[in-house]
Design a protein around this motif. Structure first.
Motif, PDB file in Angstrom:
ATOM      1  N   ALA A  21       0.807  -1.217   0.073  1.00 54.83           N
ATOM      2  CA  ALA A  21      -0.039   0.073  -0.072  1.00 54.83           C
ATOM      3  C   ALA A  21       0.799   1.306   0.045  1.00 54.83           C
ATOM      4  O   ALA A  21       1.949   1.085   0.637  1.00 54.83           O
ATOM      5  N   PRO A  22       0.548   2.366  -0.709  1.00 56.70           N
ATOM      6  CA  PRO A  22       1.123   3.567  -0.690  1.00 56.70           C
ATOM      7  C   PRO A  22       0.939   4.566   0.631  1.00 56.70           C
ATOM      8  O   PRO A  22       2.029   4.908   1.199  1.00 56.70           O
ATOM      9  N   ILE A  23      -0.011   4.233   1.391  1.00 60.50           N
ATOM     10  CA  ILE A  23      -0.119   4.906   2.429  1.00 60.50           C
ATOM     11  C   ILE A  23      -0.171   4.008   3.886  1.00 60.50           C
ATOM     12  O   ILE A  23      -0.690   2.926   3.636  1.00 60.50           O
ATOM     13  N   VAL A  24       0.726   4.252   4.624  1.00 56.10           N
ATOM     14  CA  VAL A  24       1.221   3.141   5.790  1.00 56.10           C
ATOM     15  C   VAL A  24       0.959   3.676   6.962  1.00 56.10           C
ATOM     16  O   VAL A  24       1.750   4.608   7.296  1.00 56.10           O
ATOM     17  N   PHE A  25       0.107   3.338   7.970  1.00 54.60           N
ATOM     18  CA  PHE A  25       0.016   3.581   9.362  1.00 54.60           C
ATOM     19  C   PHE A  25       0.816   2.558   9.994  1.00 54.60           C
ATOM     20  O   PHE A  25       0.739   1.640  10.141  1.00 54.60           O
ATOM     21  N   SER A  26       1.689   3.166  10.873  1.00 56.12           N
ATOM     22  CA  SER A  26       2.419   2.590  11.787  1.00 56.12           C
ATOM     23  C   SER A  26       2.241   2.876  13.009  1.00 56.12           C
ATOM     24  O   SER A  26       2.308   3.934  13.888  1.00 56.12           O
ATOM     25  N   ALA A  27       1.917   1.831  13.803  1.00 51.77           N
ATOM     26  CA  ALA A  27       1.839   1.618  15.307  1.00 51.77           C
ATOM     27  C   ALA A  27       2.923   0.807  15.859  1.00 51.77           C
ATOM     28  O   ALA A  27       2.826  -0.082  16.797  1.00 51.77           O
ATOM     29  N   LEU A  28       4.218   0.576  14.979  1.00 49.21           N
ATOM     30  CA  LEU A  28       5.128  -0.125  15.715  1.00 49.21           C
ATOM     31  C   LEU A  28       5.962   0.449  16.921  1.00 49.21           C
ATOM     32  O   LEU A  28       5.618   1.609  17.268  1.00 49.21           O
ATOM     33  N   ASP A  29       6.472  -0.495  17.720  1.00 45.50           N
ATOM     34  CA  ASP A  29       7.084   0.078  18.765  1.00 45.50           C
ATOM     35  C   ASP A  29       8.535   0.736  18.483  1.00 45.50           C
ATOM     36  O   ASP A  29       8.901   0.239  17.192  1.00 45.50           O
ATOM     37  N   SER A  30       8.822   1.632  19.176  1.00 47.79           N
ATOM     38  CA  SER A  30      10.145   2.329  18.789  1.00 47.79           C
ATOM     39  C   SER A  30      11.219   1.566  18.600  1.00 47.79           C
ATOM     40  O   SER A  30      12.360   1.871  18.034  1.00 47.79           O
ATOM     41  N   SER A  31      11.286   0.343  19.216  1.00 50.31           N
ATOM     42  CA  SER A  31      12.443  -0.758  19.164  1.00 50.31           C
ATOM     43  C   SER A  31      12.772  -0.937  17.898  1.00 50.31           C
ATOM     44  O   SER A  31      13.890  -1.438  17.301  1.00 50.31           O
ATOM     45  N   VAL A  32      11.761  -1.092  16.842  1.00 49.57           N
ATOM     46  CA  VAL A  32      12.082  -1.472  15.541  1.00 49.57           C
ATOM     47  C   VAL A  32      11.329  -0.276  14.430  1.00 49.57           C
ATOM     48  O   VAL A  32      11.887  -0.346  13.223  1.00 49.57           O
ATOM     49  N   ALA A  33      10.835   0.619  14.999  1.00 48.63           N
ATOM     50  CA  ALA A  33      10.030   1.668  14.124  1.00 48.63           C
ATOM     51  C   ALA A  33      11.214   2.276  13.170  1.00 48.63           C
ATOM     52  O   ALA A  33      11.101   2.644  12.018  1.00 48.63           O
ATOM     53  N   GLY A  34      12.284   2.653  13.816  1.00 50.24           N
ATOM     54  CA  GLY A  34      13.368   3.393  13.148  1.00 50.24           C
ATOM     55  C   GLY A  34      13.626   2.869  11.827  1.00 50.24           C
ATOM     56  O   GLY A  34      13.543   3.466  10.753  1.00 50.24           O
ATOM     57  N   GLU A  35      14.098   1.675  11.949  1.00 48.93           N
ATOM     58  CA  GLU A  35      14.437   1.050  10.450  1.00 48.93           C
ATOM     59  C   GLU A  35      13.282   0.553   9.594  1.00 48.93           C
ATOM     60  O   GLU A  35      13.571   0.982   8.288  1.00 48.93           O
ATOM     61  N   VAL A  36      12.293   0.052  10.011  1.00 51.13           N
ATOM     62  CA  VAL A  36      11.292  -0.308   9.493  1.00 51.13           C
ATOM     63  C   VAL A  36      10.545   0.990   8.516  1.00 51.13           C
ATOM     64  O   VAL A  36      10.485   0.923   7.484  1.00 51.13           O
ATOM     65  N   GLU A  37      10.316   1.766   9.157  1.00 49.84           N
ATOM     66  CA  GLU A  37       9.749   3.199   8.742  1.00 49.84           C
ATOM     67  C   GLU A  37      10.475   3.619   7.655  1.00 49.84           C
ATOM     68  O   GLU A  37       9.987   4.262   6.402  1.00 49.84           O
TER      69      GLU A  37
END
Lengths: 358, 358, 358, 358
Positions: B79-95
Motif C-alpha cells: 500500500a502507498p499509505i502506511v499507518f505505523s503503530a510499531l514499537d520504537s524498538s523497531v520503528a526506526g529501521e522499518v519506517e
C-alpha cells in the motif's frame, strides 16, 4: 517529651462519620488517652454507637460499640479533650460552645482555621503556633480553646515543603493534587462519578490549599502568625483511590538547592523538637524514596502507621527550581491522626495543665 | 477541502497491538481509505489477523479478520499509505525502509518526531508543517516520507494551547498529566500496579511533553521549524482510567488574556483551514464545557468520536495567568485517529499526488 | 411488524435519575416516539430540565434541556405513553393514577411486577403476555394500563434461558450475579464501598430474581400467567463495574441438551415473532461468543446498542446439565431500553390503538 | 503445641514473584524460622535480592534486601525447609530435586497436589494428611519430601465447608468465585482487561477447585486419602479487587442443618487440634459476621492477619440446603501464609525431626 502523669479522658464529636471512625480506630489502645464519650447528630443520640454507625474498616472496638451516642453539647459530653470530626455546617457553633465550656477542641473542620487567633497546626511543621491559644483565650474569654488541623491535601504539601522552606526559602509553589475518595467522607463520592475517571474539581479545595499553606509555613512572632511570603497555585483533582492524597509540586526558592541538597534536607528533617517521641509521631516524619515511581498511594499510604509523608521524584524543574511528589494518608495524617498528634503535643508541653485542673 | 478522486489502499504496521487495533476500528467504513494489508512481527506473519490478535474492544471487522498478517517490509506490504503503530524498538529501521520504497508512513513512534526534517503534526494545530516533507525527501532521497504524530499527552496540551498561543503568546506552561492505562499499550500496566493507585511516573514521558510541545507550536519558515519560545515543565502520572488523558495546566502569556477572553478564543477556534471538512476532523475541535467539574475522562472521552479535546475550568492563576484542564482520547486523538487525520490532510491538499502515481 | 401511521408523544416520569436519563438518551431521534414531557419530584418541578438535572453521560440533547420539568400527575403530563423511572416508594400511586387517566405506563418499578393482571414483559421472551392488559383493564377499570419491565439482573438470565426453556424445559437454575453500580442509580453505591471490593449482597435482589424469572418464563393461558415450573436460587453481588450485569448459571433440564445443542438453540433464537424489525430490537437478540473469556461487561456491554445479551462459556455442569455466562447492559436492556421496546411492541401490534383515540 | 527447641533456617524459591515476596513479608520476625536464602531464576541469580526484585508492597526488609539471589538447586540452597513459590512450569523438577536432597519443600505449585502420596493440606482442615509423607518417602526414596498448598480459591471454600462437612456431611456444592488480581501473580492481569470489568474465566481454575476440594475434605485411612463423596461445580471469575477471593456457595448435605445450626458449627470450629497455638494460626480460624453485606474483600481481607476466612450470609437455599459466602486473602491464607502454617505444623508435631538431623 514528657509523658503525662495521668491518662486523659477524651471524646469524639461527629463520631459516626468517616473521620470520626478514624479517631476511634487510632485512639484504641492509646497510651495517654481514654475514649470515654462519642457524640453525633440528634438522629443518632441515645443509640449505642454500634447501632448508630455503619462501620467502614476492620473491626469496631467492642468497648466503643457499647458506648451510648451523646448529643454534641458540653452539657452531655464531659471530657476535657474533645476531638471534632463535625461537618463545617455545624462545627462553628458547637466547637465554640465546647471551648467556652472550658474544653480543648481539636478540630478537623474548616470554620476556624483561618481565624487570626486560632492555631492551624501540623505538629512537626509549626507546633510553636499552639502558643496562639493564649491570645485566643484572652480575645474570646474561653477557658478552653480550639486548635485546628489543616486541610488534608495541604497537610501533605506543607510537610514536604517545611524543611525546604526553612533551609532555602520557598517563594512560589505550583501544586496539583490527586486526592483519594475518602477525603470526601462517607457516603461521599458516588461510584458512578469516579470509577475509571478523574474529576478535575473539588469544591473549595484550591482556595483552602492556597490560604492554609502560608499560615502553616508562617511565623509566630509572639502575638500573631505572619504568613509565609509564598505564592501558590493549586489544581485539585479527585481520583479512584481509596486512601492517600498524591501531590505534585514545582517549587521556587530564594536560595535554590540542588536536588541532592533538597534530598539531604528532607532526609535529615525532624521537625519541631517537642514532637520527638510523642506516641503518634512517625519516625521518620518524611520517608524519602529513591525509586523513580514512588510515592504511590496504595503502596505507601500506611508508612509510619499512616502518619508519615512519603516523598519521591525530587528533581530539577525547567521553570522553577525543583519538582517533587509527596503523598500521605488523608484520613490519618490529614485528619484524625493529625488532631491526635496535636493533642499529644499540647499535653506533653504542659499547655493543657490548666485544663486538667478544670 | 477536496475529496480525493479515487480511494486509497492503506496498510497498518504493528496491527496486533492496542494502537494497531485502533487503526483498524477507525478505518472501518472510511470514506477515502481501504485497509488492504495488516503487518506485524515475524511471530504473527502468515497467520490470519483474527488468529494472530487478541482483539480488545467491540467486534473485529470481519473483512480484517480474514486478512493474512504480513511481515513489516515494503516488499510484503504494497500500500502507498502506511499507518505505523510499531514499537520504537523497531520503528526506526522499518519506517525508513518504507519511506525509501516510496511509501508515505504515518508514524506513532517517537523515533523520528524530533528530527529537523520530519513533520510532527496535529492537523488543526500545525498542518502547515507537513510541507517539511519536501526537505525530508531532498535530504534523505526518499521518494516517500515519514510524518509523525505527537505523544498522546502532549497532543491534548497542544490542542488546548494552540489557539491561546496564536492569540496571546504562550511563554511558560506547567503541565500535570493524569494518563489512562491504554497509553501504555497492551498488556501494558499491570492491574496490581494501578488498581486504587496513582503512579507518579511514566518513563520518558516528561521530556517528550517538554520537547514536542515547542515543535508543535513552532513556526515553519519555509525551510525548517522554529521552536516556539515556550518553557515547559511536566509532571506525568498514571491513573486508573481506561481511556482519556487529563492535563492540568498553568500558563503564562506575553499578553495575558482574561479567562473570558481565553474562553472566547477557545470556542472560536477552527485551526488550520485545510482541515475543515476532513472525514475525521471533529466539529468543534475543542469542546469547551462550563460545568465546574468537567472535562472528565470517562464522560467526555468520546466527544467528537474521540477526536475532540474537551476543555474546562478556565480560570485565573495566582502565579502565571491562566489555569485550565484539557482531556482527550489518548488512543484516538492521541494516536491512531491523529495519524488518520494527518493522512486525510495530505490527501486533501494534494501532497500525496506523486505518491499516487508511484 | 407494522410501522405506526403517526408519531406518538411520550413522557418520562422520574426523568432526572439515572434510568430517566437513559430514557432521554434512547428516545433521542426515535423513529416513532417524540419525547414531549419530562416529570420529576416536586423539588424539580417548574425548573428547566437542564437546571434540574445532573446529567451523567455524554451530552444532554438540547431539545430536552429546555423542557420544563412537570409534576408527576396525569393533569400535568398529557402524553398517552408514559415511561416511568420512578422510585418504588412513589411509583405505586403515581403509575395507577396515570393508568386510571387512560395512559399506558411502561414501568421500571417493582411495585406491580408480580400482580397477576400486570404484564411483566421482555418482548422477545414473552411478548404475548402483553395480552394480560385486557384482564387488567377489566379488573381495575383503567382505560389505560401498566406494563412492567423485569428487574435488570433477571432480564439477563431470562433472555439467556428463554430459548433453552422452550427447547429443553428448564427445571432448576443456580444464578450468581455480578452487578454493575449503575444498577443502584445515582448517587447509588458510594465509591468507598465498591472500589477494589465485592459486596455480596444487594437488598431485595435475590427474591426478585427468583420470583420474576418464573413469571417471565411462564405461559399465558388466555386468562392468566402460569408460572414456569422452575426452582431457582440466586446469589447477588455488586462489583466495581459501571454498566453491565454478569450472570453465571448452572441449569437443569427436563431433556438435557449437549453444550452444542444448547449453542445451536441460542444462536438460532429470534424470540417472539412480532418483535422482529422493531426499532429497538437488537439483531441478534443473543450474541453468542466462542472465546473462553467472554462475555465481559466492559467489552460487550454495548452489543446491539446495549440491547443484546451476550452469552459465553456454554459447557457441561457436574451437578446439573449446563453452565453458562450471560451479560447485558443493565440500564439499557435491563431498564429504559426494555421499556421502550415494550412500547414499540404495543404500538406495532395495535394494542394502543384505543389509547391513540383517547 | 510444642515450640521448637531451635530456630530453623528456611529458604524461599521463586522469591522475586508476588507469592515469593509474600513469603518474605510473612517470615520477617517469625518466631521459629530464619529466612537465610532466597532463590530465583538464572536471570536473577547472583544479584542482590533488592536489585533483582520489583518489590510490590510496603518496605523490603533490609536483611533480605542484601541477600544474594541463588539458583534454585539443592546444591546452592542449603536450608532444610524450603518454601516454593515456583511457577508450575519449573516446579516439578526443582521441587523433586530438593526433596531428593533431603529437604522438606512446602509448595504452592499445582504440580504435585493431586499425586496420591503427596499431602495437599490446609492445616486446620486436614492437618492429619501430613502423615502421607511417610508413604511419599517410601514410594519415592526421598529423604525429604513435598507438602502442597491448595489452590487459593479452593482454600477459601474448603475452610468454610470443613466444619459443615464434619457435622452434616456435604454432598453437593455449587461454587462461584470472584477472585482478586493478585491471584494471577505479577505482572499478571493487564489493567486494560480488568478495570471496570469482570472476566468470567480463569484458565484451569474450575477443574482445580473441583478436584482439590474433595481431596482436602477427604479422609486419611492410614495409607491413602479417600476423596470426600462430594460433587462440585465451579464458576471462576476475575474481578477488579487487589487481594481477597470471594466465594458464593450453595451446599447440599446428608443431614441438612438449619442456618442457625450451621452458624453455631462455624463459630465453634477450631479445626485440627495440633494447629492451636501455632504462630501463624488465626484465632478464630473462621470469622462469622452477622451483617447482611459481609464478607467484603477490601474490608475483611486482613482478618486474622490475612489468615482467617470470613463467612457471612448463611441462609437457606431453594435448591440445596444452605447458601453462604466466604472470603479470604488469596496470597496470605491462600498461598504463602498457608505454606508457613504447614511448616509450623510439621515442626510442632515433630515430623521434621529427622530432617533437622540431616
Amino acid at each position: 517529651m514528657t509523658a503525662p502523669t495521668h491518662r486523659w479522658p477524651v471524646a469524639v464529636l461527629g463520631a459516626t462519620g468517616a473521620v470520626g471512625q478514624a479517631f476511634i480506630r487510632l485512639l484504641e489502645g492509646h497510651p495517654w488517652f481514654d475514649l470515654v464519650e462519642v457524640a453525633a447528630s440528634e438522629r443518632s443520640a441515645g443509640k449505642s454507637y454500634a447501632s448508630a454507625t455503619r462501620w467502614l474498616e476492620g473491626a469496631l472496638p467492642s468497648a466503643v460499640a457499647a458506648l451510648e451516642v451523646k448529643a454534641c453539647t458540653p452539657e452531655q459530653v464531659k471530657a476535657p479533650i474533645v476531638f471534632s470530626a463535625l461537618d463545617s455546617s455545624v462545627a462553628g457553633e458547637v466547637e465554640a460552645a465546647f471551648a467556652a465550656a472550658g474544653r480543648l477542641v481539636l478540630s478537623n473542620a474548616k470554620n476556624y482555621r483561618m481565624e487570626s487567633d486560632v492555631p492551624l497546626v501540623i505538629p512537626e511543621v509549626n507546633g510553636d503556633h499552639l502558643a496562639l491559644l493564649t491570645q485566643q483565650r484572652a480575645n474570646r474569654g474561653w477557658p478552653g480553646g480550639i486548635v485546628t488541623n489543616a486541610n488534608c491535601a495541604v497537610t501533605v504539601a506543607a510537610m514536604a515543603l517545611a524543611p525546604l522552606h526553612t533551609a532555602f526559602g520557598v517563594t512560589k509553589v505550583f501544586i496539583t493534587t490527586m486526592q483519594a475518595v475518602s477525603g470526601a467522607g462517607y457516603p461521599g463520592v458516588p461510584s458512578l462519578d469516579i470509577l475509571g475517571n478523574v474529576i478535575p474539581y473539588i469544591g473549595d479545595e484550591e482556595p483552602k490549599i492556597e490560604t492554609e499553606l502560608v499560615k502553616l509555613l508562617g511565623t509566630y512572632n509572639g502575638e500573631t502568625i505572619v504568613a509565609a511570603p509564598i505564592v501558590t497555585s493549586a489544581h485539585a483533582n479527585r481520583v479512584a483511590v481509596e486512601h492517600g492524597h498524591t501531590v505534585c509540586m514545582s517549587v521556587a526558592f530564594e536560595r535554590a538547592p540542588t536536588p541532592d541538597q533538597a534530598l539531604e534536607t528532607l532526609r535529615a528533617w525532624k521537625g519541631f523538637a517537642a514532637v520527638q517521641g510523642l506516641p503518634s509521631a512517625p519516625v521518620p516524619a518524611l520517608v524519602v524514596r529513591d525509586e523513580l515511581d514512588r510515592p504511590q498511594a496504595r503502596r505507601d499510604v500506611n508508612a509510619g502507621n499512616g502518619m508519615a509523608v512519603t516523598i519521591g521524584r525530587v528533581r530539577a524543574d525547567n521553570l522553577f527550581d525543583l519538582r517533587l511528589v509527596a503523598m500521605a494518608h488523608n484520613v490519618v495524617r490529614g485528619a484524625a491522626g493529625g488532631s491526635i498528634l496535636n493533642a499529644e503535643l499540647l499535653v506533653a508541653t504542659g499547655q493543657l495543665d490548666g485544663l486538667a485542673a478544670s
